[in-house]
Design an enzyme around this catalytic site. Structure first.
Site, PDB file in Angstrom:
ATOM      1  N   PRO A  38       0.825  -1.216   0.000  1.00 30.32           N
ATOM      2  CA  PRO A  38       0.000   0.000   0.000  1.00 30.32           C
ATOM      3  C   PRO A  38       0.861   1.269   0.000  1.00 30.32           C
ATOM      4  O   PRO A  38       0.357   2.349  -0.306  1.00 30.32           O
ATOM      5  CB  PRO A  38      -0.805  -0.099   1.293  1.00 30.32           C
ATOM      6  CG  PRO A  38      -0.641  -1.488   1.787  1.00 30.32           C
ATOM      7  CD  PRO A  38       0.627  -2.017   1.208  1.00 30.32           C
ATOM      8  N   GLU A  50       3.916  -9.467   8.610  1.00 30.25           N
ATOM      9  CA  GLU A  50       3.908  -8.010   8.762  1.00 30.25           C
ATOM     10  C   GLU A  50       4.693  -7.324   7.652  1.00 30.25           C
ATOM     11  O   GLU A  50       4.668  -6.107   7.526  1.00 30.25           O
ATOM     12  CB  GLU A  50       4.486  -7.603  10.122  1.00 30.25           C
ATOM     13  CG  GLU A  50       3.677  -8.088  11.312  1.00 30.25           C
ATOM     14  CD  GLU A  50       2.213  -7.681  11.242  1.00 30.25           C
ATOM     15  OE1 GLU A  50       1.946  -6.470  11.166  1.00 30.25           O
ATOM     16  OE2 GLU A  50       1.348  -8.584  11.263  1.00 30.25           O
ATOM     17  N   ARG A  78      -3.981  -9.982 -20.682  1.00 32.63           N
ATOM     18  CA  ARG A  78      -5.090  -9.680 -21.579  1.00 32.63           C
ATOM     19  C   ARG A  78      -4.693  -8.726 -22.697  1.00 32.63           C
ATOM     20  O   ARG A  78      -5.415  -8.593 -23.675  1.00 32.63           O
ATOM     21  CB  ARG A  78      -6.314  -9.159 -20.810  1.00 32.63           C
ATOM     22  CG  ARG A  78      -6.112  -7.852 -20.133  1.00 32.63           C
ATOM     23  CD  ARG A  78      -7.332  -7.445 -19.329  1.00 32.63           C
ATOM     24  NE  ARG A  78      -8.438  -7.001 -20.163  1.00 32.63           N
ATOM     25  CZ  ARG A  78      -8.487  -5.825 -20.809  1.00 32.63           C
ATOM     26  NH1 ARG A  78      -7.476  -4.981 -20.716  1.00 32.63           N
ATOM     27  NH2 ARG A  78      -9.524  -5.502 -21.531  1.00 32.63           N
ATOM     28  N   ASP A 107     -11.825  -0.604 -24.728  1.00 33.62           N
ATOM     29  CA  ASP A 107     -12.257  -0.726 -23.343  1.00 33.62           C
ATOM     30  C   ASP A 107     -11.852   0.480 -22.506  1.00 33.62           C
ATOM     31  O   ASP A 107     -11.191   1.403 -22.973  1.00 33.62           O
ATOM     32  CB  ASP A 107     -11.817  -2.054 -22.720  1.00 33.62           C
ATOM     33  CG  ASP A 107     -10.320  -2.141 -22.513  1.00 33.62           C
ATOM     34  OD1 ASP A 107      -9.618  -1.124 -22.661  1.00 33.62           O
ATOM     35  OD2 ASP A 107      -9.853  -3.239 -22.202  1.00 33.62           O
TER      36      ASP A 107
END
Ligand code: 9WO
Length: 258
Positions: A100, A128, A166, A181
């Site tokens: 993050p 952790e 993809r 897309d």
């Protein structure tokens, strides 16, 4: 290109790589995924790859030594494969950690991976996190999928592999569908409809049943522009700045007061 994945759970990847439209890319080795189980690089009989954090506190830390041995094995395997290949490369492999604290993943970064012959080495954290000295010495890029915390980096790694696979030629049935897309021009997608024509009393936008291809294309573009303006004004501004909008797009937006 090649992706080497360092993980405590290689078995989590295998079923996903065999499913869906991306399966072709993985099975043909267009996207060559090599899985490395970190426990195989532990040095003790208990196959331990974690230990308690210095300074105390909850949870466990991934040990630097098994991580470094695994990474050395990956570098050796990539060098051997490279020497054997027809077009040896000189660019060093990116070493990616999913966290993050990283930079947000974007379609532009996904496209860059899909065009890079070297691919990347993906490190999946657990517990952790990793001993910081491994991050400092070896990780070249930290990537975040968003502001939330998971139990490991494996799902982000699978997410990146899916997004890259993809884009490989021949993976999507229709070559045009990934140019059309969401994000190919920095805008959100338009809504889609299929049978039945009426569901629970609700029909389909009549333009889609009209057979007028130009009008349908215009309606879809308008839907893309208005959805992006309302839901992701940041993306619309970016598309404007990057010159991804046509004169017609800009005219339509000004007519709608957007
Ligand atoms: C967790 C974390 C929390 C706040 C700020 C920084 C952070 N780094 C990590 C981290 O690297 N954790 C390791 C990987 C070990 C625990 C599980 N991990 C993880 C990765 N949880 N969540 C992610 C993640 C990765 C990418 N995008 C969103 C979440």
């Amino acid at each position: 290109m090649r992706f080497d994945v360092l993980t405590l759970f290689p078995e989590l990847f295998e079923p996903s790589l065999r499913l869906g439209v991306t399966r072709r890319a993985f099975e043909s080795r267009q996207v060559d995924v090599q899985l490395w189980g970190l426990r195989d690089f532990a040095d003790n009989a208990y196959r331990r790859v974690d230990d308690r954090p210095f300074g105390g506190g909850p949870g466990m830390v991934m040990l630097i030594d098994p991580l470094e041995r695994a990474l050395a094995a990956v570098h050796a395997a990539r060098a051997a494969a490279d020497i054997a290949s027809a077009s040896p490369k000189t660019t060093p492999s990116p070493v990616i950690l999913f966290s993050p604290a990283g930079r947000p993943l974007t379609q532009a970064r996904v496209q860059a991976f899909s065009r890079s012959p070297e691919g990347a080495i993906l490190i999946c954290g657990r517990y952790e996190g990793l001993d910081q000295r491994f991050v400092d010495r070896h990780v070249t890029e930290e990537i975040s999928l968003g502001d939330f915390v998971l139990s490991g980096g494996e799902l982000p790694a699978l997410t990146l592999l899916d997004a890259v696979a993809r884009l490989m030629p021949g993976v999507l049935n229709d070559e045009k569908s990934h140019q059309q897309d969401s994000f190919s021009d920095g805008l959100l997608d338009c809504p889609h409809y299929s049978r039945p024509e009426v569901h629970a009393g609700e029909g389909v936008p009549s333009v889609l049943m009209s057979g007028h291809h130009a009008e349908i294309a215009r309606w879809r573009r308008e839907q893309q522009l208005t959805a992006t303006a309302r839901r992701r004004p940041d993306l619309l501004e970016k598309a404007r700045r990057e010159g991804l909008l046509s004169r017609q797009d800009l005219k339509l937006l000004s007519k709608l007061g957007l």
